[in-house]
Design an enzyme around this catalytic site. Structure first.
Site, PDB file in Angstrom:
ATOM      1  N   LYS A   1      18.061  -3.634  54.799  1.00  0.00           N
ATOM      2  CA  LYS A   1      17.892  -2.305  54.204  1.00  0.00           C
ATOM      3  C   LYS A   1      19.020  -1.400  54.674  1.00  0.00           C
ATOM      4  O   LYS A   1      19.376  -1.424  55.864  1.00  0.00           O
ATOM      5  CB  LYS A   1      16.529  -1.726  54.619  1.00  0.00           C
ATOM      6  CG  LYS A   1      16.171  -0.404  53.933  1.00  0.00           C
ATOM      7  CD  LYS A   1      14.768   0.072  54.333  1.00  0.00           C
ATOM      8  CE  LYS A   1      14.360   1.334  53.582  1.00  0.00           C
ATOM      9  NZ  LYS A   1      13.003   1.800  53.931  1.00  0.00           N
TER      10      LYS A   1
ATOM     11  N   SER B   1       6.409   2.418  53.080  1.00  0.00           N
ATOM     12  CA  SER B   1       7.670   1.980  52.464  1.00  0.00           C
ATOM     13  C   SER B   1       7.981   0.493  52.566  1.00  0.00           C
ATOM     14  O   SER B   1       8.938   0.031  51.955  1.00  0.00           O
ATOM     15  CB  SER B   1       8.843   2.762  53.063  1.00  0.00           C
ATOM     16  OG  SER B   1       8.881   4.060  52.548  1.00  0.00           O
TER      17      SER B   1
ATOM     18  N   SER C   1       9.929   3.100  49.920  1.00  0.00           N
ATOM     19  CA  SER C   1      11.363   3.275  49.819  1.00  0.00           C
ATOM     20  C   SER C   1      12.165   1.969  49.911  1.00  0.00           C
ATOM     21  O   SER C   1      13.306   1.933  49.468  1.00  0.00           O
ATOM     22  CB  SER C   1      11.829   4.231  50.918  1.00  0.00           C
ATOM     23  OG  SER C   1      11.714   3.623  52.194  1.00  0.00           O
TER      24      SER C   1
END
Lengths: 492, 96
Positions: free
Chosen positions: A78, A181, A157
Site C-alpha cells: 500500500k 480500510s 481505503s
C-alpha cells in the site's frame, strides 16, 4: 498446472521450495498481469525492475538453503508505507514527489523475510475514504465489475491492494486499517483482510492518519495466507512506543481446524435498520456453519454500537488534523507555486493545492472539534464514549471467545454512487469502526455471493492479541463456506 | 447545534492553514454543519463518571536511556526539501 497468478501465498511458497518454478518466473507472471490489467489502476508506482532484482536474489537464497519465510513471494505494498528510494505518495498531491530516505518497519520486515515488492498500490488520499475514489491518482476499479457489467469501487481505503490481490496482480498485499480500510475492501473484493490488534504491527514509517487507530495488516486470498503474512509483518519495534512487547505466536500453527466448544458471540445491535435481507441471511448461514463445526452460539450485547461511527468521525479527524499539520511545504512534499507573500501564505496555498476535498474537510472538522470552547463538547465526549465502546466488548468477552458479524452493510457499489453526501459514505464502516475504536483484531472472510453475484464477507472479532482464535475460526468458516467464485477477468 | 456561518468556517480554515476561496465558504459551511449535526447524537449518551480513553492499548510506556541514537545526516534530511541552501530550508522572506 495452475496459472502462477492463481496460486495462494502458501501454494507459491511450497512450489518455490519444491523447485516447481523460480521466484523470477513467479514474479514475471505477476508483472505481466499488472501490465495487462493497468485499467484497474491498482498501482500508483510499479517497481518491476526492483521486483525482478529481488526475485533473482531470492532464487539464489532458495538454492543455498537460506530462504526467509516470504522468500521470493511477489506482493504489493500500500502506498502509505514509506519505502526507501521508492516514491511514497499516500495518494496525495502533497506527497507526489516524496521519496523516503528510510523504510517503514513493516515493509522492512517483509523485505527481510524475502518478499518481492511489485509496486505501491493506490488508496484513498491519506487513507481517508471507503471507496478509493479520493485518490489524487484516480479511482481504482474492482476486478468484479465485469461480472455485473459496470465499474465498481473496490472499497477503501486499501482499494488498490484489494484489487491487486483479487485480480491476480499480486499474491498478497499490505493494507492499513483505521476504521475498516482493510476489512471493507476485502469484503467488496472477495478476499481475506485482517486488521491485527492495535500495537501488533509497528506504525513506524506508515504515513499517519489517526495514530490511536491506524494498524497495518495482510490482505490475502486465504486465511492461511493471512497467518503467514502477519507472521512476517508483526512484532515489537523500538521505533514505535505503541507497538506491543508481547510474544509472537506461530499464527499458521493456530489453524487447527478445531473450534469445538468455542463460544461464538452474535451481537444483536448489528442488526441495523435497512440492512439488506441477503446480508442478514449470510450472517445466519455463517452462524450455522460455525455451529456445525462444534462452536457454541451465544447472544451478546454491544449497547453503544450505534454511537461508534459518530465517535470515530470526531476522534479520527481530530488526530488527522494534528498529524497532517506537518505538511507545510517547507521540508518535503509539494510547495505552492507562484508568488508567496508570507509564511502563512505559503502554508495556506500549499495545503489548499496539496490536499483533496475530503482530506481538507476532515482536517477542518478535526481542527474545529479540538478548538477552544468545543473540545469538551466534542473531543472529550467522544473519548468517553470510546471507553464505553471498549467496555462493551470486554463484557461481551466474558460470555464468548469470538464475535461474528457482517463486514459491511452492502456489496460493492458503482463508481460515482454515494458521493453526494459524506455521511452516507461514512456508513460503509458501521460494522468495522467499533473494532477499531476498541483496538481489537478483526478479519473479513469471503463467505457468499449477493443476488447480483458479488462477494460478501463476514467479520470475526477477537480479544486483544488473540489473532490465533480469530484466524482459527476464520479458517473453519472459510472451509465451510467454500467460497470459490472468481472475477470473470481471471478466466481470460 | 446551530449551523456554522461563513465567518466561523473562515476561521476554521485559517486555523487549519488551508486557503478557501470566498465562494466556497458557503457550501463548505453546509457540509461541515451536516457532519456536526450528525455527530450531535453523541450528546444523548450519559458519560458521567466515564474516563476518556487516552490509550487503546493497556500498556505503560517504556523508558530508555536519554542518548543520541541517530542523526548527523543533513543530506538525507534535506533530500526532499522543495528549496534549500547550505543545509537549511528556504522559505519566503518573513522579516522585512
Amino acid at each position: 498446472m495452475t496459472k502462477l497468478t492463481n496460486l495462494t501465498l502458501a501454494e507459491a511458497r511450497d512450489g518455490l521450495k519444491a523447485g516447481d518454478f523460480s521466484a523470477v518466473e513467479l514474479t514475471k507472471a505477476h508483472i505481466d498481469a499488472m501490465e495487462k490489467h493497468k485499467d484497474l489502476n491498482a498501482f500508483i508506482t510499479e517497481t518491476p525492475e526492483l521486483a525482478l532484482e529481488q526475485a533473482q536474489a531470492s532464487d539464489a537464497k532458495i538454492k543455498s538453503g537460506d530462504a526467509g519465510a516470504m522468500e521470493g513471494l511477489p506482493i504489493a505494498m500500500k502506498d502509505l508505507f514509506c519505502t526507501e528510494g521508492v516514491r511514497t505518495t499516500a495518494a496525495s498531491r502533497i506527497l507526489d514527489n516524496f521519496i523516503p530516505p528510510y523504510e517503514s518497519t513493516v515493509s522492512g520486515n517483509l523485505k527481510k523475510a524475502g518478499a518481492v515488492m511489485l509496486g505501491k498500490t493506490n488508496l484513498d488520499e491519506f487513507a481517508m475514504g471507503s471507496a478509493n475514489i479520493t485518490s489524487n491518482f484516480g479511482a481504482v476499479k474492482n476486478p468484479w465489475g465485469e461480472n455485473v457489467g459496470k465499474d465498481l469501487v473496490p472499497g477503501g481505503s486499501s482499494g488498490g491492494s484489494a484489487a491487486a490481490v483479487a485480480g491476480g496482480l499480486a499474491l498478497a498485499a499490505t493494507g492499513t486499517d483505521t476504521g475498516g480500510s482493510i476489512r471493507q475492501p476485502a469484503s467488496f473484493s472477495g478476499i481475506v483482510g485482517l486488521k491485527p490488534t492495535y500495537g501488533r504491527c509497528s506504525r513506524w514509517g506508515i504515513v499517519a492518519f489517526a495514530s490511536s487507530l491506524d494498524q497495518a495488516g495482510p490482505m490475502t486470498k486465504t486465511v492461511r495466507d493471512a497467518a503467514i503474512m502477519l507472521q512476517s509483518m508483526a512484532g515489537y519495534d523500538v521505533h514505535d512506543s505503541t507497538s506491543a512487547r508481547v510474544d509472537l505466536p506461530n499464527f499458521e500453527a493456530a489453524l487447527s481446524g478445531d473450534i469445538k466448544g468455542l463460544k461464538i458471540g452474535i451481537p444483536k445491535e448489528y442488526k441495523v435498520d435497512g440492512m439488506p435481507q441477503e446480508i442478514l441471511e449470510l450472517w445466519k448461514k455463517g452462524e450455522e456453519m460455525l455451529k456445525d463445526a462444534g462452536g457454541e452460539v451465544v447472544d451478546v450485547s454491544l449497547p453503544h454500537t450505534k454511537y461508534a461511527l459518530a465517535t470515530y468521525y470526531i476522534v479520527a479527524p481530530a488526530e488527522a488534523s494534528s498529524n497532517l499539520a506537518r505538511y507545510d511545504g517547507v521540508r518535503y512534499g509539494h510547495r505552492a507555486e507562484g508568488e508567496l507573500k508570507s509564511l502563512d501564505d505559503l502554508y495556506m496555498k500549499t495545503r489548499a493545492q496539496g490536499f483533496g476535498e475530503e482530506v481538507q474537510r476532515r482536517i477542518m472538522i478535526g481542527t474545529y472539534v479540538l478548538s477552544a470552547g468545543y473540545y469538551d463538547a466534542y473531543y472529550a465526549k467522544a473519548q468517553k464514549i470510546r471507553t464505553l465502546i471498549a467496555q462493551d466488548f470486554e463484557k461481551a468477552y466474558e460470555q464468548c471467545d469470538v464475535i461474528l458479524t457482517p463486514t459491511c452493510p452492502s456489496e460493492a457499489f458503482g463508481i460515482g454512487e454515494n458521493e453526494d453526501d459524506p455521511v452516507k459514505m461514512y456508513l460503509n464502516d458501521v460494522f468495522t469502526v467499533p473494532t477499531s475504536l476498541a483496538g481489537l483484531p478483526g478479519i473479513s472472510v469471503p463467505t457468499g455471493l449477493s443476488a447480483s453475484g458479488l462477494p460478501l464477507g463476514l467479520q470475526l472479532i477477537g480479544r486483544p492479541f488473540d489473532e490465533e482464535t480469530v484466524l482459527r475460526t476464520a479458517d473453519v468458516l472459510e472451509k465451510a463456506a467454500a467460497f470459490s467464485a472468481k472475477p470473470k477477468m481471471l478466466e481470460a | 447545534m446551530s449551523a456554522l456561518d461563513k465567518d466561523t468556517v473562515k476561521n476554521i480554515a485559517f486555523l487549519s492553514r488551508i486557503e478557501v476561496a470566498d465562494e466556497k465558504l458557503e457550501p463548505l459551511a453546509q457540509d461541515l454543519t451536516k457532519i456536526l449535526d450528525w455527530v450531535e447524537q453523541l450528546s444523548e449518551v450519559d458519560t458521567d463518571g466515564v474516563e476518556p480513553m487516552t490509550s487503546v492499548a493497556a500498556q505503560t510506556l517504556h523508558w530508555r536511556q536519554d542518548e543520541v541514537t541517530s542523526g548527523d545526516q543533513p543530506d538525507l534530511v534535506l533530500k526532499n526539501a522543495p528549496d534549500q541552501t547550505d543545509h537549511c530550508y528556504l522559505v519566503p522572506k518573513v522579516v522585512e
